[in-house]
Design an enzyme around this catalytic site. Sequence first.
Site, PDB file in Angstrom:
ATOM      1  N   ARG A  18       0.832  -1.211   0.000  1.00  0.00           N
ATOM      2  CA  ARG A  18       0.000   0.000   0.000  1.00  0.00           C
ATOM      3  C   ARG A  18       0.865   1.258   0.000  1.00  0.00           C
ATOM      4  NH1 ARG A  18      -3.352  -0.208   4.872  1.00  0.00           N
ATOM      5  NH2 ARG A  18      -1.711  -1.567   5.599  1.00  0.00           N
ATOM      6  N   ASN A  36      -6.308  -3.342   2.030  1.00  0.00           N
ATOM      7  CA  ASN A  36      -6.097  -4.766   2.260  1.00  0.00           C
ATOM      8  C   ASN A  36      -7.445  -5.451   2.411  1.00  0.00           C
ATOM      9  OD1 ASN A  36      -3.305  -4.624   2.282  1.00  0.00           O
ATOM     10  ND2 ASN A  36      -3.139  -4.564   4.498  1.00  0.00           N
TER      11      ASN A  36
END
Length: 89
Positions: A18, A36
């Site tokens: 990320r 996620n």
Amino acid sequence: MIRKRIVFKGQVQRVGFRYRAKHAADLYGATGWVINNPDGSVTMELQGSEDQIDNVIMTIEKGTYVRIDSMEVSDVPVIDVERTFRNKG
């Protein structure tokens, strides 16, 4: 301008995915978000030109420890008012 929803599977959590996605999107001027998923995959919506999207994905793939085994890609509607890329956690 296009927008893609991409679900990444492989070694994509707990490897800085990320963070890399945010950095790459900012670098190439793309917008969207990344999150996620409970199953260990990561979902990202990415908006920009085809080249911007390709460059973001290639930059993520080059990341240490990241291993993308598969990507499920779908077209989604462009969000005209979106101006940033964010990590949704």
